[in-house]
Design a protein around this motif. Structure first.
Motif, mmCIF file in Angstrom:
data_model
loop_
_atom_site.group_PDB
_atom_site.id
_atom_site.type_symbol
_atom_site.label_atom_id
_atom_site.label_comp_id
_atom_site.label_asym_id
_atom_site.label_seq_id
_atom_site.Cartn_x
_atom_site.Cartn_y
_atom_site.Cartn_z
ATOM 1 N N ASP A 155 0.727 -1.166 -0.035
ATOM 2 C CA ASP A 155 -0.093 -0.003 0.233
ATOM 3 C C ASP A 155 1.161 1.209 -0.131
ATOM 4 O O ASP A 155 2.141 1.321 0.044
ATOM 5 N N SER A 156 0.180 2.354 -0.145
ATOM 6 C CA SER A 156 0.997 3.814 -0.155
ATOM 7 C C SER A 156 1.837 3.906 1.077
ATOM 8 O O SER A 156 2.761 4.472 1.138
ATOM 9 N N ARG B 110 -2.082 -1.282 -10.164
ATOM 10 C CA ARG B 110 -3.310 -2.048 -9.685
ATOM 11 C C ARG B 110 -3.292 -3.433 -10.091
ATOM 12 O O ARG B 110 -3.729 -4.168 -9.493
ATOM 13 N N GLU C 247 1.453 3.851 -8.523
ATOM 14 C CA GLU C 247 0.419 2.778 -8.231
ATOM 15 C C GLU C 247 0.267 1.642 -9.305
ATOM 16 O O GLU C 247 0.318 2.273 -10.431
#
Length: 64
Positions: free
Chosen positions: A28-29, A57, A55
């Motif tokens: 995750d970030s 996905r 990101e």
């Protein structure tokens, strides 16, 4: 760094192939921000910029 995965990502910009050295993946970030700080602290990066964290996905980690 044994605990950080690095890979090369080619990209085409105006008919020229550029290669980016990437680190990760991370879940995750928040983990990406921690990894970014770690890379700076260990001297692999000199500073953090806005476009550093990407990101992905539909990325998959293969070979585990």
């Amino acid at each position: 760094e044994d605990d950080i995965g690095f890979y090369i990502s080619p990209g085409l910009v105006e008919d020229v192939v550029y290669y980016r050295l990437m680190a990760g993946p991370v879940p995750d970030s928040a983990a990406a921000a921690v990894l970014q700080r770690t890379l700076i602290e260990k001297g692999h990066k000199t500073l953090a910029t806005q476009g550093d964290i990407k990101e992905a996905r539909l990325a998959f980690l293969l070979g585990e």
